[in-house]
Design a protein around this motif. Structure first.
Motif, PDB file in Angstrom:
ATOM      1  N   LEU A   1      -3.417   5.598  -0.647  1.00  0.00           N
ATOM      2  CA  LEU A   1      -3.681   6.066  -1.994  1.00  0.00           C
ATOM      3  C   LEU A   1      -4.067   4.916  -2.922  1.00  0.00           C
ATOM      4  N   GLY A   2      -3.570   3.750  -2.650  1.00  0.00           N
ATOM      5  CA  GLY A   2      -3.866   2.615  -3.507  1.00  0.00           C
ATOM      6  C   GLY A   2      -2.841   1.516  -3.307  1.00  0.00           C
ATOM      7  N   VAL A   3      -2.959   0.491  -4.107  1.00  0.00           N
ATOM      8  CA  VAL A   3      -2.063  -0.656  -4.018  1.00  0.00           C
ATOM      9  C   VAL A   3      -1.593  -0.983  -5.428  1.00  0.00           C
TER      10      VAL A   3
ATOM     11  N   PRO B   1       0.830  -1.207   0.000  1.00  0.00           N
ATOM     12  CA  PRO B   1       0.000   0.000   0.000  1.00  0.00           C
ATOM     13  C   PRO B   1       0.860   1.251   0.000  1.00  0.00           C
ATOM     14  N   ARG B   2       0.427   2.250  -0.719  1.00  0.00           N
ATOM     15  CA  ARG B   2       1.105   3.551  -0.722  1.00  0.00           C
ATOM     16  C   ARG B   2       0.236   4.516   0.053  1.00  0.00           C
ATOM     17  N   LYS B   3       0.839   5.258   0.950  1.00  0.00           N
ATOM     18  CA  LYS B   3       0.082   6.193   1.768  1.00  0.00           C
ATOM     19  C   LYS B   3       0.502   7.616   1.463  1.00  0.00           C
ATOM     20  N   GLY B   4      -0.464   8.508   1.565  1.00  0.00           N
ATOM     21  CA  GLY B   4      -0.224   9.927   1.400  1.00  0.00           C
ATOM     22  C   GLY B   4      -0.750  10.651   2.616  1.00  0.00           C
TER      23      GLY B   4
ATOM     24  N   ALA C   1       2.441   7.594  -6.387  1.00  0.00           N
ATOM     25  CA  ALA C   1       1.865   8.278  -5.223  1.00  0.00           C
ATOM     26  C   ALA C   1       1.973   9.792  -5.389  1.00  0.00           C
ATOM     27  N   LEU C   2       3.108  10.265  -5.887  1.00  0.00           N
ATOM     28  CA  LEU C   2       3.280  11.694  -6.117  1.00  0.00           C
ATOM     29  C   LEU C   2       2.298  12.193  -7.174  1.00  0.00           C
ATOM     30  N   ALA C   3       2.146  11.445  -8.254  1.00  0.00           N
ATOM     31  CA  ALA C   3       1.209  11.844  -9.314  1.00  0.00           C
ATOM     32  C   ALA C   3      -0.218  11.919  -8.784  1.00  0.00           C
ATOM     33  N   LEU C   4      -0.617  10.957  -7.966  1.00  0.00           N
ATOM     34  CA  LEU C   4      -1.958  10.974  -7.381  1.00  0.00           C
ATOM     35  C   LEU C   4      -2.136  12.156  -6.435  1.00  0.00           C
ATOM     36  N   THR C   5      -1.123  12.430  -5.639  1.00  0.00           N
ATOM     37  CA  THR C   5      -1.182  13.562  -4.710  1.00  0.00           C
ATOM     38  C   THR C   5      -1.301  14.878  -5.474  1.00  0.00           C
ATOM     39  N   LEU C   6      -0.498  15.037  -6.523  1.00  0.00           N
ATOM     40  CA  LEU C   6      -0.551  16.271  -7.313  1.00  0.00           C
ATOM     41  C   LEU C   6      -1.896  16.422  -8.021  1.00  0.00           C
ATOM     42  N   ALA C   7      -2.438  15.325  -8.525  1.00  0.00           N
ATOM     43  CA  ALA C   7      -3.755  15.388  -9.173  1.00  0.00           C
ATOM     44  C   ALA C   7      -4.831  15.788  -8.174  1.00  0.00           C
TER      45      ALA C   7
END
Length: 75
Positions: free
Chosen positions: A9-11, A1-4, A38-44
């Motif tokens: 954020l997702g797996v 899992p990736r966390k923000g 994870a960075l791309a999701l956070t920026l989006a």
């Protein structure tokens, strides 16, 4: 899992046709891909929040202009 900041954020999952041990390079690549995802999701997410705030401020500005115009008519 990736966390923000907001939690998970997702797996991401990787697989192949054969089970084999991961090399250090494989692990490094997977971690790098996961970090970039994870960075791309956070920026989006931040961009979507910014667009929402802009829409709210635009609406507020339009309302304030209408109120000001109505007050000018009353004078």
């Amino acid at each position: 899992p990736r966390k923000g900041r907001a939690g998970r954020l997702g797996v991401l999952g990787w697989g192949g046709s054969k089970a084999r041990p991961w090399s250090a390079g494989d692990v490094e690549l997977a971690v790098g891909v996961a970090q970039r995802a994870a960075l791309a999701l956070t920026l989006a997410h931040r961009q979507a929040e910014g667009q929402q705030r802009l829409a709210e401020q635009t609406t507020l500005s339009q309302v304030l202009r209408a109120v000001s115009a109505a007050a000018d008519l009353d004078q």
